[in-house]
Structures are given as structure tokens and as C-alpha cells.
Write an enzyme that holds these catalytic residues in place. Structure first.
Site, mmCIF file in Angstrom:
data_model
loop_
_atom_site.group_PDB
_atom_site.id
_atom_site.type_symbol
_atom_site.label_atom_id
_atom_site.label_comp_id
_atom_site.label_asym_id
_atom_site.label_seq_id
_atom_site.Cartn_x
_atom_site.Cartn_y
_atom_site.Cartn_z
ATOM 1 N N GLU A 18 0.840 -1.213 0.000
ATOM 2 C CA GLU A 18 0.000 0.000 0.000
ATOM 3 C C GLU A 18 0.868 1.252 0.000
ATOM 4 O O GLU A 18 2.082 1.190 0.175
ATOM 5 C CB GLU A 18 -0.914 0.029 1.240
ATOM 6 C CG GLU A 18 -2.267 -0.646 1.053
ATOM 7 C CD GLU A 18 -3.241 0.158 0.205
ATOM 8 O OE1 GLU A 18 -2.825 1.212 -0.344
ATOM 9 O OE2 GLU A 18 -4.408 -0.254 0.083
ATOM 10 N N ASN A 149 -10.176 5.541 2.078
ATOM 11 C CA ASN A 149 -9.190 5.298 1.032
ATOM 12 C C ASN A 149 -9.230 6.421 -0.003
ATOM 13 O O ASN A 149 -10.066 7.316 0.055
ATOM 14 C CB ASN A 149 -9.462 3.958 0.344
ATOM 15 C CG ASN A 149 -8.437 2.902 0.691
ATOM 16 O OD1 ASN A 149 -7.231 3.176 0.670
ATOM 17 N ND2 ASN A 149 -8.881 1.704 1.019
ATOM 18 N N ASP A 205 -9.731 1.578 -4.126
ATOM 19 C CA ASP A 205 -8.710 1.540 -3.077
ATOM 20 C C ASP A 205 -7.863 2.807 -3.194
ATOM 21 O O ASP A 205 -8.413 3.900 -3.268
ATOM 22 C CB ASP A 205 -7.892 0.257 -3.220
ATOM 23 C CG ASP A 205 -7.215 -0.175 -1.928
ATOM 24 O OD1 ASP A 205 -6.744 0.690 -1.181
ATOM 25 O OD2 ASP A 205 -7.130 -1.390 -1.663
#
Length: 298
Positions: A18, A149, A205
């Protein structure tokens, strides 16, 4: 739909890669592995890779105006010394760490570090948004989301983008860079949520915005990255060789290399066999350049 050529940036798969972030001064890509508890760095020109083990789950990264690396973790925000690996506390977590952790984050055009949370029981929309401004952490809003997100800002700083992965929704707000106040929230796009439906294409995301003001978002479980106009029109779809892309960053000397992190944790053996690059960091060249990320101003 576009068929792209992808390269593997780092061959070892992450559990949950991430927060891809290009460091202009170092000409390096940083990212985290949330479940692997690491902050990672690679210099694409040399291929040199480094990593640092963190005391709790790292989820978001920022660089300050003197090139210190800031890391949002479950237990709070810290400075990470990439020479000796030490962590210096900046702000403690303002929530119950048994149920909540920091998730996606990004610095706004005026130098504030925004970090949303993930409410892990996922039985109610109880996530929150926090802002670190000159060393002080404040809550910007509470509720209305479960898994924060997709934070990003338009090139002029007047529009703020945000996604709630759980509801498959991307929102945008009017934003005042001078005060850090967002207003007039509205839905930009909502994606189908029925995973068994033929039109299921994943859920939003991590994201970023390019130099033309378009919003690029990784579609977790959709195997694709979308480029979306400020009006909510899908302008381009890139099919990626992983089912769960997680975050995006523009990098390279011309900011036309798109870096993509991905996840392998919790995926089925069948999926991992079908997508053997799952968890790896990928890159591809794109036509439109990104923008240099703002620095946190202490």
C-alpha cells in the site's frame, strides 16, 4: 480498455502492499506492507532495495519539507529514520487500537497530512478522518465510511477526492487550501457491489491525480486501474496482472511511470495461481504525467 506492458519493480511479494510514494530527492519509490509490518524502498535505476520493520502496522507515508519520512501506523504517526531504523513519535493514535487503525493518507496542497482510518469490525460506518497540521492532530470528520481510502487533490487544490472501499463509492468535496476545510460533499461514482454479478469490477482503493486533473484509482478485486475525469467519466481502463491492486504513484524523472502496489494476503490458492504476480509492485509507462506530491510542513 488498454493492454499495457507491466514490469515487476520488486520481485518479493507483499502481503498487503500500500501507499506507493515517489521520493523526488532520492529518485526512489517507497511503499508499505501493512500486514508484513514493513516500510520498503527501491531505487529503480539501481534496483537497490531496503526495508524497515515497524512496531505496528504501517499504512500511509509522507515526506516532510526536510526530507524526513513520516509513517502512519496503527499506534500513531512517527518519523522513521531510514539510516538506523529508529521511530520518533509525532502523534499518538486517537482511537481504540483494538478496533481501528490508520489507513490511507496523503498530504494536501498546503502541507497537511490527512489520514483516514479503517474500522475493522466493519459492522458500522465508524471510520474517521484525521489531519496532522504543524504537529497537531485533529479530527476532520467521523462516520459515513468504514474503510477510508483514495485521498487525492486536484492540481489547483480546490477539489478533494476520497473513497470508502466498503461502500464502493468515490466522493469529492470543495476544498479550501488556506483553511483545510472541505465542504459540499457529493458522490462522484459508485461501483456495483455484487461480486457474483458479471459487471463486478472491484472496489476503489488507493488513488492519485495526474497533471491534467484526472483521478486514477486502483480497483481492489477488479484487476484494473481506472482514470476518471473530474466529472466522473471513466476515461481509461488499464487491466493489470494482479486481481487486487491497492495503490498508485507517478514517478520517474518525467513522472510518467505509474507504480502499482498489490495484495496477496487472504487470497485463494486458485487466485494466486491465476495471478502469480499478486503482492508484487508493478510499473507501466503512461501518456499523461503525474504531479510531484506535496511535502508535509511542520
Amino acid at each position: 480498455m488498454a493492454t499495457e506492458k507491466f514490469e515487476v519493480v520488486h520481485d518479493a511479494p507483499m502481503l498487503v502492499g500500500e501507499s506507493a510514494l515517489w521520493h523526488e530527492v532520492e529518485s526512489a519509490l517507497y511503499w508499505v506492507d501493512i500486514n508484513g509490518l514493513t516500510v520498503n524502498r527501491v531505487h529503480p535505476a539501481s534496483g537497490k532495495f531496503s526495508y524497515w520493520k515497524m512496531g505496528s502496522e504501517p499504512s500511509a507515508l509522507a515526506i516532510d519539507d526536510v526530507n524526513n519520512l513520516m509513517v502512519a501506523t496503527r499506534r500513531g504517526i512517527v518519523y522513521l529514520n531510514t539510516t538506523d531504523g529508529s521511530e520518533t513519535p509525532v502523534a499518538d493514535a486517537p482511537y481504540d487500537v483494538s478496533k481501528v487503525r490508520f489507513n490511507d493518507g496523503r498530504v494536501d496542497p498546503a502541507g497537511r497530512f490527512w489520514i483516514g482510518t479503517m474500522y475493522e469490525p466493519r459492522d458500522q460506518p465508524a471510520a474517521e478522518m484525521y489531519v496532522l497540521e504543524r504537529g497537531k492532530l485533529r479530527r476532520a470528520w467521523s462516520g459515513g465510511m468504514t474503510n477510508s481510502n483514495g485521498l487525492a487533490w486536484s492540481p489547483d487544490g480546490r477539489t478533494m477526492y476520497h473513497a470508502d472501499t466498503t461502500t464502493h463509492r468515490i466522493d469529492c468535496y470543495d476544498f479550501d487550501p488556506a483553511t483545510g476545510v472541505q465542504s459540499n460533499g457529493r458522490t462522484l461514482l459508485t461501483f456495483p457491489s455484487d461480486k457474483s454479478a458479471p459487471d463486478y469490477g472491484g472496489r476503489p482503493d488507493g488513488a492519485t491525480v495526474d497533471s491534467e486533473g484526472c483521478y486514477w484509482v486502483a480497483m481492489f478485486e477488479g484487476g484494473r486501474v481506472l482514470r476518471i475525469s473530474p466529472k466522473g467519466e471513466i476515461l481509461r481502463e488499464l487491466r493489470v496482472p494482479v486481481r487486487c491492486p491497492t495503490s498508485l504513484a507517478f514517478g520517474g524523472t518525467d513522472l510518467r511511470t505509474l507504480y502499482i502496489t498489490s495484495a496477496s494476503h487472504g487470497r485463494s490458492a486458485q487466485e494466486l495461481a491465476e495471478y502469480p504476480l499478486s503482492g508484487k509492485v508493478l510499473c507501466t509507462r503512461v501518456d499523461v504525467a503525474g504531479r510531484e506530491e506535496p511535502e508535509y510542513r511542520d
